[in-house]
Design a protein around this motif. Structure first.
Motif, PDB file in Angstrom:
ATOM      1  N   ASN A  47       0.871  -0.928   0.094  1.00  0.00           N
ATOM      2  CA  ASN A  47       0.048   0.066  -0.175  1.00  0.00           C
ATOM      3  C   ASN A  47       0.812   1.240   0.100  1.00  0.00           C
ATOM      4  O   ASN A  47       2.129   1.126   0.102  1.00  0.00           O
ATOM      5  CB  ASN A  47      -0.924   0.048   1.153  1.00  0.00           C
ATOM      6  CG  ASN A  47      -0.032  -0.134   2.630  1.00  0.00           C
ATOM      7  OD1 ASN A  47       0.891   0.494   2.782  1.00  0.00           O
ATOM      8  ND2 ASN A  47      -0.388  -1.152   3.283  1.00  0.00           N
ATOM      9  N   ALA A  48       0.288   2.407   0.047  1.00  0.00           N
ATOM     10  CA  ALA A  48       0.909   3.700  -0.123  1.00  0.00           C
ATOM     11  C   ALA A  48       1.955   3.761   1.157  1.00  0.00           C
ATOM     12  O   ALA A  48       2.962   4.234   0.928  1.00  0.00           O
ATOM     13  CB  ALA A  48      -0.107   4.898  -0.218  1.00  0.00           C
ATOM     14  N   THR A 160       0.437   2.391  -6.881  1.00  0.00           N
ATOM     15  CA  THR A 160       0.068   3.181  -5.728  1.00  0.00           C
ATOM     16  C   THR A 160       1.537   2.924  -4.782  1.00  0.00           C
ATOM     17  O   THR A 160       2.010   4.132  -4.282  1.00  0.00           O
ATOM     18  CB  THR A 160      -1.065   3.026  -5.015  1.00  0.00           C
ATOM     19  OG1 THR A 160      -2.086   3.347  -5.999  1.00  0.00           O
ATOM     20  CG2 THR A 160      -1.023   4.034  -3.733  1.00  0.00           C
ATOM     21  N   SER A 164       4.618   5.896  -4.111  1.00  0.00           N
ATOM     22  CA  SER A 164       4.822   6.480  -2.730  1.00  0.00           C
ATOM     23  C   SER A 164       6.100   5.961  -2.442  1.00  0.00           C
ATOM     24  O   SER A 164       7.074   6.713  -1.798  1.00  0.00           O
ATOM     25  CB  SER A 164       4.064   5.436  -1.814  1.00  0.00           C
ATOM     26  OG  SER A 164       2.542   5.980  -2.012  1.00  0.00           O
TER      27      SER A 164
END
Length: 220
Positions: A47-48, A160, A164
């Motif tokens: 995830n980010a 994503t 990041s």
């Protein structure tokens, strides 16, 4: 001004320079080369947040990368408009990561990374004004190889966490290298000769580390 007064006036600069050198040694010796390419123990960011933290961690826990980020900032302090050096280095590292993500190869990245630390350490140890464009170009080329190594930790991740990750390593590299640049400038502004001496000493420390890194690559 008496000799004792001169001595007292240079003491803060000497202490600051010693603190910088000790800080470099502490940061580098506390870094873990074994984790240099796997901030999440080899697991891809999902995830980010994980992507950003992985990007923040990679240039710091890799001792060779951290050494160069610091060296780039301190070398920049030797010249006018030196802030371009760390900025172009970071842009180069973005390009290098892009090269890796495109499944393209750069030759002998570990050797080039080690050589970059050695070269910038020697430039700093020399302690003289150098063409800022030449050093910036060297920084950008070096950044490509550092960024290529960074890319290993993000190959195969979703968009994503990848974005990041890029933001993370750009942020931490700029923060560290620009801080080193600002400290180097402050040292010289406070006491030109003593500040330059402190920077040169830091250069000898960094070049010695670069030689060790390169030796370990060559000897396997």
């Amino acid at each position: 001004m008496t000799i004792s007064t001169l001595s007292r006036s240079t003491m803060p600069s000497r202490r600051l320079g010693l603190g910088i050198t000790l800080g470099i040694i502490t940061l580098l010796t506390c870094s873990s080369p074994a984790l240099a390419h796997h901030p999440l123990d080899g697991r891809l960011p999902a995830n980010a947040f994980e992507g950003f933290m992985s990007g923040m961690g990679h240039p710091v826990i890799g001792i060779d990368h951290l050494a160069f980020v610091i060296a780039a900032g301190l070398v920049a302090a030797l010249m006018r408009k030196g802030a371009m050096v760390p900025i172009l280095f970071v842009l180069g590292s973005l390009a290098g990561t892009g090269i890796h993500l495109q499944a393209l190869d750069l030759p002998a990245p570990e050797a080039f990374i080690s050589t970059s630390v050695l070269a910038f350490g020697l430039i700093l140890a020399r302690g003289s004004q150098t063409n800022v464009w030449l050093i910036s170009l060297l920084g950008a080329v070096s950044g490509m190889f550092h960024g290529y190594a960074y890319g290993e930790a993000i190959v195969g991740a979703e968009m994503t966490p990848t974005i990041s990750y890029l933001l993370g390593f750009v942020s931490i590299q700029l923060a560290i290298s620009l801080a080193a640049w600002a400290i180097g400038r402050a040292l010289q502004k406070k006491n030109q000769s003593q500040g330059l001496l402190n920077l040169r000493f830091a250069g000898f420390v960094l070049s010695g580390m670069g030689a060790v890194f390169l030796s370990s690559v060559v000897l396997g």
